[in-house]
Design a protein around this motif. Structure first.
Motif: not given
Length: 292
Positions: A148-150, A177-185, A233-236
């Motif tokens: 959800g965060l991502a 956004a980067l924090a969201g995808v990292v938490i998702m991963a 990768a896209l967010t980074v």
């Protein structure tokens, strides 16, 4: 276990609402993202409403949904209660987004963020059943929360870059956004690890199904590559290009960065759906293992 599509769709849309309001809440605390408050709240409210309507279809007799009020201790009743609170907050915040009451907007924005953090966790907790070992872990609701965060943060950051003050707020939006995808991963991997170490192991809920069995293509392509690697990768890439500037001119191309983030959001949604399909596939019960 058979896939419960209404609940699956409900949980994914719930995640969009959750992550969007957490993003907006952080923005309220930092005095940012005013240009996307209305559109962000509208998206969150629509996802919440559509998800709630779809979830009712899970019941054999949707008209009996009100019976949940008679058992307030059940997981579904708690979901209904939190969804209702989120709906009220989202609606009020949506109205305030068109007004000039910054203090009240901040209060409801922060409240929305807090309830947004609770929302996917409550939805995921309803699956915690001891008889289904692959579900019975805090890792499952955390996986719901991470997705959800991502979803919400990449979507909202994309809107900021498209419609907001990209030069002033784009960098901060990209960090969220980067924090969201990292938490998702991290939370997705944590749930996969739980599947591997859950008690009462059986072939139907074995990690081997994901690594090299009948769920392997779905897992490696849908979850690992599309659901984790591509969004990160896209967010980074967006964050790196934002710092360097487009074409070494020192300026940022907000629309291009926004496309990266919206692509990350879309891939995250695919990954969220696939990991839930896998969740249902490995959600066999101990009773079934013993007696069948």
């Amino acid at each position: 276990m058979e896939i419960q599509w209404p609940l699956l769709i409900f949980s994914v849309l719930l995640g969009v609402t959750s992550g969007s309001f957490v993003f907006l809440a952080v923005g309220e605390l930092r005095g940012k993202f005013r240009e996307v408050r209305f559109s962000g709240a509208l998206i969150a409210l629509i996802c919440l409403a559509v998800g709630g309507c779809v979830s009712v279809l899970h019941m054999g007799h949707p008209e009996r949904a009100t019976h949940l009020l008679g058992n307030l201790g059940s997981g579904l009743s708690k979901e209904l209660f939190v969804v209702a609170i989120m709906g009220i907050i989202a609606l009020v915040y949506l109205v305030l987004a068109k007004k000039d009451y910054p203090g009240v907007s901040k209060v409801f924005g922060v409240l929305g963020g807090i309830v947004g953090l609770v929302l996917p966790f409550v939805a995921g907790s309803s699956y915690l059943i001891a008889a289904r070992p692959a579900w019975d872990s805090i890792a499952l609701p955390l996986m719901f929360l991470g997705a959800g965060l991502a979803l919400g943060m990449t979507l909202m950051a994309g809107l900021v870059l498209l419609r907001g003050k990209a030069a002033e707020e784009g960098g901060f939006a990209l960090k969220l956004a980067l924090a969201g995808v990292v938490i998702m991963a991290v939370t997705t991997v944590a749930y996969v690890v739980w599947i591997a170490i859950a008690p009462y192991q059986a072939p139907t809920r074995s990690i081997d199904r994901l690594i090299s069995g009948d769920l392997a293509v779905m897992f490696w392509a849908g979850v690992v590559v599309i659901g984790i690697v591509v969004p990160v990768a896209l967010t980074v890439l967006a964050c790196v290009q934002a710092t360097k500037g487009a074409g070494d001119t020192g300026s940022v191309a907000p629309k291009q960065l926004a496309m990266y983030l919206l692509g990350a959001c879309a891939c995250t949604a695919i990954g969220a759906v696939v990991i839930r399909i896998i969740m249902y596939a490995v959600g066999t019960s101990v009773e079934q293992f013993i007696y069948h």
